[in-house]
Design an enzyme around this catalytic site. Structure first.
Site, short mmCIF file in Angstrom:
data_model
loop_
_atom_site.label_atom_id
_atom_site.label_comp_id
_atom_site.label_asym_id
_atom_site.label_seq_id
_atom_site.Cartn_x
_atom_site.Cartn_y
_atom_site.Cartn_z
N HIS A 12 0.79 -1.05 0.01
CA HIS A 12 0.01 0.09 -0.10
C HIS A 12 0.92 1.35 -0.07
O HIS A 12 0.45 2.29 0.58
CB HIS A 12 -1.04 0.00 1.14
CG HIS A 12 -0.50 -0.21 2.50
ND1 HIS A 12 -0.94 -0.92 3.69
CD2 HIS A 12 0.63 0.40 3.14
CE1 HIS A 12 -0.27 -0.71 4.81
NE2 HIS A 12 0.80 0.17 4.29
N HIS A 59 -1.45 5.28 9.80
CA HIS A 59 -0.19 5.60 9.83
C HIS A 59 -0.13 7.07 10.52
O HIS A 59 -0.24 8.01 9.97
CB HIS A 59 0.37 5.71 8.36
CG HIS A 59 0.54 4.69 7.63
ND1 HIS A 59 -0.38 4.19 7.04
CD2 HIS A 59 1.72 4.01 7.40
CE1 HIS A 59 -0.06 2.91 6.41
NE2 HIS A 59 1.16 2.96 6.39
N HIS A 197 10.98 -3.11 3.25
CA HIS A 197 11.26 -1.53 2.94
C HIS A 197 11.62 -0.93 4.31
O HIS A 197 11.18 -1.64 5.36
CB HIS A 197 10.25 -0.87 2.48
CG HIS A 197 9.09 -0.67 2.99
ND1 HIS A 197 8.19 -2.06 3.36
CD2 HIS A 197 8.03 0.22 3.69
CE1 HIS A 197 7.05 -1.31 4.13
NE2 HIS A 197 6.93 -0.03 4.14
N GLU A 244 5.19 -5.06 8.35
CA GLU A 244 3.79 -5.05 7.87
C GLU A 244 3.26 -6.34 7.03
O GLU A 244 2.10 -6.51 7.17
CB GLU A 244 3.73 -3.97 6.76
CG GLU A 244 4.10 -2.29 7.37
CD GLU A 244 3.63 -1.31 6.21
OE1 GLU A 244 3.58 -0.31 6.71
OE2 GLU A 244 3.67 -1.52 5.29
#
Length: 288
Positions: A12, A59, A197, A244
């Site tokens: 996402h 977030h 990431h 995640e």
């Protein structure tokens, strides 16, 4: 009775939303990313669900360091796109399914999972980018997402975060909850976030193709092994934000084989690097 027909997995990345919103999808940098979702967009049209149960992480939009629920289920009738500092994304509001979400909350809590009930919240790119990738651009005023969406926000931002095993078992509980809902609904469960990431520190920009593809292999063929991956492996191998991926395990745990049923059919697998210095993964599994 309601049933889960398929699971969808996707990154996402916020920059993907920006590329969509700014009309950059055909630029050479972005074209391979969006090409990888052409199959999924057609598949969703051909297999349109009645409800999408979408697992994502907030977030610091709906929640902050002042209050961090580990698992938070949205039970509202609708959710507005969040302003993450540069205005809300130009996408439609998200319509919820209060009856099913309340039923899932009741059932899952009775199965000894502690969920936070959220009756009002805005949803950020963690939820809207996957919808855009799978549904294509939508007019923010006249457009609409193809079906109601139930959000499940998972804390993977501030430690301590839930284990992969806990997430996998939560998926099993969600599947059981859906199956006990007394209405004939086809439900898809989406796991979002990842893949490898890292956004800060000396390893910022880290991408680990081997880890990512091994995770996809495990997710398809050996979800028990995927559920057993310890936190330190995600951090060491996939970067600080690679954690995640535990959210994908919620979706995987909701598939039939996790409860002794038939193994799902993998109809789409896509992987690409880089996209805004991250790896993009996408997978579709169908219950058979």
């Amino acid at each position: 009775m309601a049933r889960i027909t398929a699971s969808v997995y996707t990154s996402h990345v916020p920059a993907i939303g920006a590329a969509l919103d700014l009309g950059k999808t055909h630029e050479p940098y972005w074209q391979p990313v969006f090409q990888g979702y052409e199959f999924g967009k057609q598949w969703l049209k051909d297999n349109q669900p009645d409800v999408i149960f979408l697992v994502y992480n907030d977030h610091a939009t709906a929640f902050s360091l002042d209050m961090i629920p580990t698992f938070a289920i949205g039970t509202a009738a609708e959710y507005q796109p969040a302003d993450e500092g540069w205005g809300p994304r130009p996408v439609p509001k998200v319509i919820g399914h209060p009856a099913l979400s309340a039923h899932i909350a009741q059932s899952v809590i009775q199965q000894d999972f502690d969920l936070t009930i959220v009756n009002k919240m805005d949803v950020d790119h963690g939820l809207t980018v996957p919808l855009s990738l799978m549904c294509g651009p939508q007019d923010p005023v006249k457009g609409a997402w193809p079906c109601p969406v139930i959000p499940l926000a998972v804390n993977v931002v501030q430690y301590p975060v839930p284990s992969g095993r806990r997430c996998y078992n939560l998926g099993k509980a969600i599947a059981k909850a859906v199956a006990s809902f007394d209405e004939d609904l086809h439900v898809q469960i989406w796991g979002t976030g990842g893949m490898s990431h890292q956004l800060q520190g000396p390893r910022a920009g880290l991408i680990n193709k081997d880890f990512d593809n091994d995770f996809l292999d495990k997710l398809i063929n050996d979800p028990e092994a995927a559920a057993s991956i310890p936190h330190i492996d995600y951090v060491r191998e996939a970067g600080s934000e690679g954690i995640e991926l535990v959210m994908w395990l919620i979706a995987r745990g909701a598939m039939a084989d996790a409860a002794g049923g038939a193994k799902p059919k993998a109809v789409q697998r896509f992987y690409h690097v880089p996209a805004s210095n991250t790896a993009v993964g996408h997978l579709i599994l169908e219950n058979t």
